[in-house]
Each structure stands twice: as structure tokens, then as C-alpha cells.
Design an enzyme around this catalytic site. Structure first.
Site, PDB file in Angstrom:
ATOM      1  N   GLN A 134      -2.646 -12.289   7.324  1.00 39.43           N
ATOM      2  CA  GLN A 134      -2.805 -12.026   5.886  1.00 39.43           C
ATOM      3  C   GLN A 134      -2.041 -13.077   5.071  1.00 39.43           C
ATOM      4  O   GLN A 134      -2.549 -13.588   4.068  1.00 39.43           O
ATOM      5  CB  GLN A 134      -2.279 -10.630   5.562  1.00 39.43           C
ATOM      6  CG  GLN A 134      -2.189 -10.314   4.085  1.00 39.43           C
ATOM      7  CD  GLN A 134      -1.845  -8.861   3.834  1.00 39.43           C
ATOM      8  OE1 GLN A 134      -2.720  -8.015   3.864  1.00 39.43           O
ATOM      9  NE2 GLN A 134      -0.585  -8.572   3.604  1.00 39.43           N
TER      10      GLN A 134
ATOM     11  N   GLY B  89       4.827 -10.264   3.906  1.00 39.20           N
ATOM     12  CA  GLY B  89       5.587 -10.232   5.150  1.00 39.20           C
ATOM     13  C   GLY B  89       4.883 -10.962   6.283  1.00 39.20           C
ATOM     14  O   GLY B  89       3.653 -10.930   6.384  1.00 39.20           O
TER      15      GLY B  89
ATOM     16  N   MET C 222       0.846  -1.201   0.000  1.00 38.22           N
ATOM     17  CA  MET C 222       0.000   0.000   0.000  1.00 38.22           C
ATOM     18  C   MET C 222       0.882   1.251   0.000  1.00 38.22           C
ATOM     19  O   MET C 222       0.421   2.336   0.337  1.00 38.22           O
ATOM     20  CB  MET C 222      -0.938  -0.007   1.204  1.00 38.22           C
ATOM     21  CG  MET C 222      -1.926  -1.173   1.146  1.00 38.22           C
ATOM     22  SD  MET C 222      -3.479  -0.831   1.959  1.00 38.22           S
ATOM     23  CE  MET C 222      -2.934  -0.531   3.615  1.00 38.22           C
TER      24      MET C 222
ATOM     25  N   SER D  14       6.361  -0.245  10.197  1.00 44.71           N
ATOM     26  CA  SER D  14       5.001  -0.143   9.662  1.00 44.71           C
ATOM     27  C   SER D  14       4.813   1.256   9.106  1.00 44.71           C
ATOM     28  O   SER D  14       5.324   2.230   9.672  1.00 44.71           O
ATOM     29  CB  SER D  14       3.977  -0.392  10.782  1.00 44.71           C
ATOM     30  OG  SER D  14       2.702   0.059  10.385  1.00 44.71           O
TER      31      SER D  14
ATOM     32  N   GLY E  10      10.841  -2.808   5.714  1.00 42.81           N
ATOM     33  CA  GLY E  10      10.087  -4.074   5.634  1.00 42.81           C
ATOM     34  C   GLY E  10       9.724  -4.387   4.192  1.00 42.81           C
ATOM     35  O   GLY E  10       9.973  -5.495   3.691  1.00 42.81           O
ATOM     36  N   HIS E  11       9.146  -3.391   3.498  1.00 45.19           N
ATOM     37  CA  HIS E  11       8.813  -3.577   2.076  1.00 45.19           C
ATOM     38  C   HIS E  11      10.085  -3.828   1.268  1.00 45.19           C
ATOM     39  O   HIS E  11      10.111  -4.680   0.378  1.00 45.19           O
ATOM     40  CB  HIS E  11       8.135  -2.327   1.512  1.00 45.19           C
ATOM     41  CG  HIS E  11       6.864  -1.920   2.195  1.00 45.19           C
ATOM     42  ND1 HIS E  11       6.791  -0.812   3.000  1.00 45.19           N
ATOM     43  CD2 HIS E  11       5.623  -2.454   2.164  1.00 45.19           C
ATOM     44  CE1 HIS E  11       5.557  -0.678   3.441  1.00 45.19           C
ATOM     45  NE2 HIS E  11       4.823  -1.659   2.963  1.00 45.19           N
TER      46      HIS E  11
ATOM     47  N   LEU F  18       6.738   3.166   1.451  1.00 41.59           N
ATOM     48  CA  LEU F  18       7.627   2.016   1.649  1.00 41.59           C
ATOM     49  C   LEU F  18       8.698   2.265   2.707  1.00 41.59           C
ATOM     50  O   LEU F  18       9.236   3.362   2.813  1.00 41.59           O
ATOM     51  CB  LEU F  18       8.281   1.646   0.315  1.00 41.59           C
ATOM     52  CG  LEU F  18       7.314   1.375  -0.842  1.00 41.59           C
ATOM     53  CD1 LEU F  18       8.098   0.964  -2.096  1.00 41.59           C
ATOM     54  CD2 LEU F  18       6.286   0.311  -0.490  1.00 41.59           C
ATOM     55  N   HIS F  19       8.971   1.218   3.464  1.00 40.77           N
ATOM     56  CA  HIS F  19      10.026   1.257   4.476  1.00 40.77           C
ATOM     57  C   HIS F  19      10.880   0.001   4.318  1.00 40.77           C
ATOM     58  O   HIS F  19      10.677  -0.782   3.369  1.00 40.77           O
ATOM     59  CB  HIS F  19       9.422   1.365   5.877  1.00 40.77           C
ATOM     60  CG  HIS F  19       8.329   0.352   6.138  1.00 40.77           C
ATOM     61  ND1 HIS F  19       8.575  -0.986   6.226  1.00 40.77           N
ATOM     62  CD2 HIS F  19       6.984   0.496   6.283  1.00 40.77           C
ATOM     63  CE1 HIS F  19       7.443  -1.631   6.452  1.00 40.77           C
ATOM     64  NE2 HIS F  19       6.449  -0.761   6.477  1.00 40.77           N
TER      65      HIS F  19
ATOM     66  N   ASP G  88       2.310  -9.220   8.793  1.00 50.12           N
ATOM     67  CA  ASP G  88       0.863  -9.440   8.684  1.00 50.12           C
ATOM     68  C   ASP G  88       0.649 -10.947   8.548  1.00 50.12           C
ATOM     69  O   ASP G  88       0.294 -11.447   7.478  1.00 50.12           O
ATOM     70  CB  ASP G  88       0.307  -8.697   7.475  1.00 50.12           C
ATOM     71  CG  ASP G  88       0.575  -7.201   7.561  1.00 50.12           C
ATOM     72  OD1 ASP G  88      -0.269  -6.498   8.114  1.00 50.12           O
ATOM     73  OD2 ASP G  88       1.647  -6.748   7.118  1.00 50.12           O
TER      74      ASP G  88
HETATM   75  P1  AMP Z   1       1.455  -2.882   3.469  1.00 50.78           P
HETATM   76  O1  AMP Z   1       2.013  -1.844   2.564  1.00 50.78           O
HETATM   77  O2  AMP Z   1       1.442  -2.497   4.900  1.00 50.78           O
HETATM   78  O3  AMP Z   1       0.149  -3.443   2.966  1.00 50.78           O
HETATM   79  O4  AMP Z   1       2.486  -4.101   3.393  1.00 50.78           O
HETATM   80  C1  AMP Z   1       2.854  -4.683   2.169  1.00 50.78           C
HETATM   81  C2  AMP Z   1       3.631  -5.936   2.438  1.00 50.78           C
HETATM   82  O5  AMP Z   1       4.800  -5.614   3.185  1.00 50.78           O
HETATM   83  C3  AMP Z   1       2.847  -6.955   3.265  1.00 50.78           C
HETATM   84  O6  AMP Z   1       3.101  -8.262   2.767  1.00 50.78           O
HETATM   85  C4  AMP Z   1       3.405  -6.762   4.645  1.00 50.78           C
HETATM   86  O7  AMP Z   1       3.322  -7.918   5.455  1.00 50.78           O
HETATM   87  C5  AMP Z   1       4.859  -6.447   4.326  1.00 50.78           C
HETATM   88  N1  AMP Z   1       5.448  -5.734   5.467  1.00 50.78           N
HETATM   89  C6  AMP Z   1       4.995  -4.602   6.057  1.00 50.78           C
HETATM   90  N2  AMP Z   1       5.760  -4.291   7.127  1.00 50.78           N
HETATM   91  C7  AMP Z   1       6.711  -5.262   7.210  1.00 50.78           C
HETATM   92  C8  AMP Z   1       7.788  -5.505   8.103  1.00 50.78           C
HETATM   93  N3  AMP Z   1       8.043  -4.718   9.138  1.00 50.78           N
HETATM   94  N4  AMP Z   1       8.563  -6.595   7.886  1.00 50.78           N
HETATM   95  C9  AMP Z   1       8.306  -7.435   6.851  1.00 50.78           C
HETATM   96  N5  AMP Z   1       7.305  -7.252   5.967  1.00 50.78           N
HETATM   97  C10 AMP Z   1       6.511  -6.185   6.140  1.00 50.78           C
END
Ligand code: AMP
Length: 285
Positions: free
Chosen positions: A153, A147, A30, A185, A36-37, A33-34, A150
Site C-alpha cells: 500500500q 505504515g 480504518m 493489526s 501501530g496507528h 486504533l492500536h 502494509d
Molecule cells: P488500517 O487502519 O489497517 O487501514 O491502517 C492505517 C494505517 O496504519 C496504515 O498506513 C497501516 O499501514 C498503518 N498500520 C497498521 N498497522 C500497523 C503496524 N503494526 N505498524 C505500523 N503501522 C501500521
């Protein structure tokens, strides 16, 4: 690297790649990006010839009371992260491009989507399954990356792929944390300085729970109580849920036996944060 905003552009690019026999990795996000992404994109770049990152704040997974409007967005910064980590295409559609105004088809799941976040956010996984199915149909990836941050998910997507016969390998990737343990996050930007400090209680409580499992504690309720007590010691924290379920089936368990997911959702002020750990047969993963 290209930023594209229409389904037909993605389809055109994918068609050419497939003609050349190239493999495709998809990283649904979404945006905002950080690290994690970035870890997901990096892994996708290593394991595939081409990588598509979708960058779309999906309205169907937000309830009207949630933070759809205020959700942070920064496509220019996202583009830099994607380029750096080796993505080939960012798919950044408008809501109108993703959803026909009179769309009436959604992907509904029972089972793994019903516990944990499914209880607090009843329409959430319908939105997630629908948008991820659409992305799978648009990008036709060989592998897609999600990731463990979640974890529910991840379990839901794995179940959906199995149940609906998507020919796509789902790769789960470890949680990336800040140096002090807070799970990365996009929502962390909502936290004030005091809240940012208070948010450390999630990881602290889960670490205690994890130690209990690794030391052989088998009662889910004992572990949940210990996690809850630690979170409740933080005045800025309000528990949404503290649960222990089987993984990846996401069914409530009383005894720790086999693979389990311990997951929490906690409000720090107005910001709802989630975190978790998974153990396999009482051992670390
Ligand atoms: P989001 O943009 O929050 O929907 O996340 C997109 C993808 O990035 C999802 O598969 C999340 O699980 C993964 N993600 C988000 N934060 C992290 C994190 N801290 N470590 C690993 N994966 C992450």
C-alpha cells in the site's frame, strides 16, 4: 480535539489553518486504533502543526466476500487514542458522506498494485487509491503517514502521488509489533487463543528469511521456499502468498539485488494476516 463527520467541516477547519500558515499531517486509518496507528499519529504530531486522523472503514476496498460488516469499530476508544497522541481532528464520515450514491470515478493503477495483495484482492487497491485521493483532496495535507505494515500500500500510494502530481510528502513508518513479534493489526481481535499463538509463525518465518538475505543468500526462490516451509509447519496456517519483489516498484525478482520486499499473506483459521520485511541492498533497514 474535534470529531467531525462531514467533508465541509474538514474543509472549513483546513481553510482556517492554511490562512494561519499552519502545516497539516494526515493519518488515514480504518479505525479500531492500536499502537501501530498511534505511532503514525505521534510522528505526524511531531512533524506538523496540525494533525487530521481519518477513521473510515472504506467499503470500496473490500470484495463482497470479505469482512466489511464484521470489521471491528470503536470510535470512542479511537478518539481517546487520537487525543492522547496529539491529533487535532478526527474525520469520521459515513459511507454516504464519502461516496455519492451514483459515483462512477475511481483511481485505477497498474504496476505496483498488481502483484501480492493485488492478485488475491483484485479490487482492493482501486478502493485504496480512490479513498486516499479523496482524503488528500479533502484534507489538503502537507504530509501523509502510512505504515510499512502494509508495504505494498505504501508503494502504491507513493506511485499514485508521483503519477497524479499530488503535492504531498508520503512518510513511511516502521512496523509496530507485539512483544512476541506479531505485527499489530486491527484484525488480530478475530484470532482465538490458539490462532493467536499460531499467528506467530508469520514473523518467525520472515525473520528466518531476513537472516538469509543478511547472510548473503541471493536466490529469491531459496528464501521463499524456506519461508513457506516454516509457515507450512503450522497446522492452522494456510498460505495465500509468499513473495519477494523489488521495492518500491513491486516487481517479481529472481535475484536479491537492490531494495527488496519479502511479503506474506497467510490465513490463520479464517483471518487473513499480512507481514513483511524490507532490505536495502541486502542490508537491514
Ligand atoms: P488500517 O487502519 O489497517 O487501514 O491502517 C492505517 C494505517 O496504519 C496504515 O498506513 C497501516 O499501514 C498503518 N498500520 C497498521 N498497522 C500497523 C503496524 N503494526 N505498524 C505500523 N503501522 C501500521
Amino acid at each position: 480535539m474535534k470529531i467531525v463527520s462531514t467533508v465541509s467541516e474538514v474543509r472549513e477547519i483546513v481553510k482556517e489553518w492554511k490562512k494561519s500558515g499552519l502545516t497539516i499531517g494526515l493519518v488515514p486509518t480504518m479505525g479500531y486504533l492500536h499502537e501501530g496507528h498511534a505511532s503514525l499519529i505521534r510522528r505526524a504530531s511531531k512533524e506538523n502543526d496540525r494533525v487530521i486522523v481519518s477513521d473510515f472503514v472504506n467499503p470500496t476496498q473490500f470484495a463482497p466476500t470479505e469482512d466489511l460488516e464484521s470489521y471491528p469499530r470503536d470510535i470512542e476508544r479511537d478518539a481517546k487514542v487520537c487525543e492522547q497522541e496529539g491529533a487535532d481532528v478526527i474525520f469520521h464520515p459515513t459511507t454516504e458522506e464519502m461516496y455519492f450514491p451514483n459515483a462512477t470515478t475511481f483511481v485505477n493503477m497498474t504496476g505496483p498494485s498488481e502483484e501480492l495483495c493485488g492478485k488475491s484482492r483484485p479490487i482492493h487497491f482501486r478502493g485504496v487509491c480512490t479513498v486516499v485521493s479523496k482524503l488528500f483532496n479533502i484534507a489538503s495535507p502537507d504530509k501523509a503517514y502510512f505504515g510499512q505494515k502494509d508495504a505494498q500500500q505504501l508503494a502504491v500510494i507513493k506511485r499514485m502521488v508521483r503519477d497524479l502530481n499530488f503535492d504531498i510528502e508520503i512518510i513511511g513508518c516502521p512496523i509496530v509489533r507485539e512483544a512476541d513479534g506479531l505485527a499489530r493489526s486491527s484484525r488480530n481481535v478475530y484470532l482465538s487463543k490458539d490462532e493467536r499463538q499460531a499467528a506467530l509463525i508469520l514473523h518467525k518465518a520472515l525473520e528466518e528469511g531476513r537472516k538469509m538475505v543478511l547472510c548473503g543468500e541471493t536466490s529469491a526462490s531459496v528464501i521463499k521456499k524456506s519461508i513457506s516451509d516454516i509457515i507450512e509447519s503450522e497446522p492452522l496456517a494456510k498460505i495465500d502468498y509468499v513473495e519477494i519483489v523489488s521495492f518500491p516498484d513491486v516487481e517479481k525478482v529472481e535475484d536479491i539485488d537492490g531494495d527488496i520486499l519479502a511479503a506474506v499473506a497467510v490465513y490463520i483459521g479464517k483471518t487473513r494476516l499480512i507481514d513483511n520485511f524490507i532490505t536495502e541492498n541486502g542490508k537491514e533497514i
